[in-house]
Motif scaffolding. Sequence first.
Motif, mmCIF file in Angstrom:
data_model
loop_
_atom_site.group_PDB
_atom_site.id
_atom_site.type_symbol
_atom_site.label_atom_id
_atom_site.label_comp_id
_atom_site.label_asym_id
_atom_site.label_seq_id
_atom_site.Cartn_x
_atom_site.Cartn_y
_atom_site.Cartn_z
ATOM 1 N N ASN A 43 -34.952 -30.513 -26.974
ATOM 2 C CA ASN A 43 -34.799 -29.888 -25.657
ATOM 3 C C ASN A 43 -33.853 -28.703 -25.705
ATOM 4 O OD1 ASN A 43 -36.559 -31.643 -24.393
ATOM 5 N ND2 ASN A 43 -34.967 -33.073 -23.789
ATOM 6 N N LEU A 44 -32.759 -28.836 -26.436
ATOM 7 C CA LEU A 44 -31.813 -27.724 -26.554
ATOM 8 C C LEU A 44 -32.435 -26.546 -27.291
ATOM 9 C CD1 LEU A 44 -28.524 -29.669 -27.335
ATOM 10 C CD2 LEU A 44 -29.046 -28.394 -25.251
ATOM 11 N N THR A 45 -33.228 -26.828 -28.303
ATOM 12 C CA THR A 45 -33.914 -25.771 -29.040
ATOM 13 C C THR A 45 -34.889 -25.039 -28.125
ATOM 14 O OG1 THR A 45 -33.699 -27.016 -31.096
ATOM 15 C CG2 THR A 45 -35.350 -25.272 -31.064
ATOM 16 N N LEU A 46 -35.620 -25.788 -27.323
ATOM 17 C CA LEU A 46 -36.546 -25.180 -26.375
ATOM 18 C C LEU A 46 -35.791 -24.329 -25.350
ATOM 19 C CD1 LEU A 46 -39.376 -24.818 -25.232
ATOM 20 C CD2 LEU A 46 -39.061 -26.946 -23.966
ATOM 21 N N ASP A 47 -34.680 -24.850 -24.835
ATOM 22 C CA ASP A 47 -33.861 -24.092 -23.889
ATOM 23 C C ASP A 47 -33.377 -22.783 -24.523
ATOM 24 O OD1 ASP A 47 -34.177 -26.101 -22.029
ATOM 25 O OD2 ASP A 47 -32.154 -26.929 -22.277
ATOM 26 N N LEU A 48 -32.956 -22.853 -25.765
ATOM 27 C CA LEU A 48 -32.479 -21.667 -26.461
ATOM 28 C C LEU A 48 -33.612 -20.654 -26.646
ATOM 29 C CD1 LEU A 48 -30.159 -20.248 -27.904
ATOM 30 C CD2 LEU A 48 -30.778 -21.513 -29.969
ATOM 31 N N ASP A 49 -34.778 -21.131 -27.025
ATOM 32 C CA ASP A 49 -35.933 -20.242 -27.178
ATOM 33 C C ASP A 49 -36.289 -19.569 -25.856
ATOM 34 O OD1 ASP A 49 -36.149 -20.819 -29.865
ATOM 35 O OD2 ASP A 49 -37.774 -22.283 -29.617
ATOM 36 N N LEU A 50 -36.270 -20.332 -24.771
ATOM 37 C CA LEU A 50 -36.583 -19.766 -23.454
ATOM 38 C C LEU A 50 -35.533 -18.739 -23.031
ATOM 39 C CD1 LEU A 50 -37.786 -22.976 -21.580
ATOM 40 C CD2 LEU A 50 -39.190 -21.063 -22.358
ATOM 41 N N ALA A 51 -34.275 -19.039 -23.268
ATOM 42 C CA ALA A 51 -33.206 -18.109 -22.925
ATOM 43 C C ALA A 51 -33.341 -16.823 -23.733
ATOM 44 C CB ALA A 51 -31.838 -18.756 -23.164
ATOM 45 N N HIS A 52 -33.687 -16.949 -24.997
ATOM 46 C CA HIS A 52 -33.875 -15.770 -25.838
ATOM 47 C C HIS A 52 -35.032 -14.923 -25.315
ATOM 48 C CE1 HIS A 52 -35.289 -13.546 -29.441
ATOM 49 N NE2 HIS A 52 -34.000 -13.308 -29.550
ATOM 50 N N ALA A 53 -36.120 -15.556 -24.943
ATOM 51 C CA ALA A 53 -37.275 -14.835 -24.405
ATOM 52 C C ALA A 53 -36.898 -14.115 -23.107
ATOM 53 C CB ALA A 53 -38.440 -15.794 -24.165
ATOM 54 N N GLN A 54 -36.140 -14.784 -22.243
ATOM 55 C CA GLN A 54 -35.712 -14.154 -20.991
ATOM 56 C C GLN A 54 -34.814 -12.960 -21.266
ATOM 57 O OE1 GLN A 54 -34.029 -17.585 -19.041
ATOM 58 N NE2 GLN A 54 -35.857 -17.874 -17.769
ATOM 59 N N LEU A 55 -33.946 -13.078 -22.251
ATOM 60 C CA LEU A 55 -33.064 -11.973 -22.630
ATOM 61 C C LEU A 55 -33.880 -10.777 -23.126
ATOM 62 C CD1 LEU A 55 -30.202 -10.940 -22.996
ATOM 63 C CD2 LEU A 55 -30.166 -12.034 -25.241
ATOM 64 N N GLU A 56 -34.883 -11.043 -23.934
ATOM 65 C CA GLU A 56 -35.742 -9.968 -24.421
ATOM 66 C C GLU A 56 -36.468 -9.275 -23.268
ATOM 67 O OE1 GLU A 56 -35.956 -8.710 -27.580
ATOM 68 O OE2 GLU A 56 -34.239 -10.026 -27.931
ATOM 69 N N ILE A 57 -36.919 -10.053 -22.305
ATOM 70 C CA ILE A 57 -37.590 -9.480 -21.130
ATOM 71 C C ILE A 57 -36.619 -8.599 -20.344
ATOM 72 C CG2 ILE A 57 -38.585 -10.042 -18.868
ATOM 73 C CD1 ILE A 57 -39.828 -12.539 -20.281
ATOM 74 N N LEU A 58 -35.404 -9.086 -20.139
ATOM 75 C CA LEU A 58 -34.405 -8.299 -19.418
ATOM 76 C C LEU A 58 -34.090 -7.000 -20.153
ATOM 77 C CD1 LEU A 58 -31.960 -11.107 -18.231
ATOM 78 C CD2 LEU A 58 -33.505 -9.741 -16.806
ATOM 79 N N LYS A 59 -34.000 -7.043 -21.472
ATOM 80 C CA LYS A 59 -33.749 -5.834 -22.261
ATOM 81 C C LYS A 59 -34.877 -4.822 -22.067
ATOM 82 C CE LYS A 59 -31.067 -7.811 -26.082
ATOM 83 N NZ LYS A 59 -31.108 -8.133 -27.533
#
Length: 55
Positions: free
Chosen positions: A29-45
């Motif tokens: 679950n933490l790995t999935l959360d981290l992957d989702l957060a990374h994807a959101q960060l890329e979108i924001l960039k």
Amino acid sequence: MNKSNENQQTELEKVLLSTISKLSNRIANLTLDLDLAHAQLEILKKEKEVTVEAK
């Protein structure tokens, strides 16, 4: 090993397996959360880049 020790060992094994399973799920679950957060960060960039280019 007597029966009492065998029962204690079996119970300990059950507890350990349950704990390992719960921790494995938590890590997943933490790995999935981290992957989702990374994807959101890329979108924001990308959104920021587009906004800067539009100005």
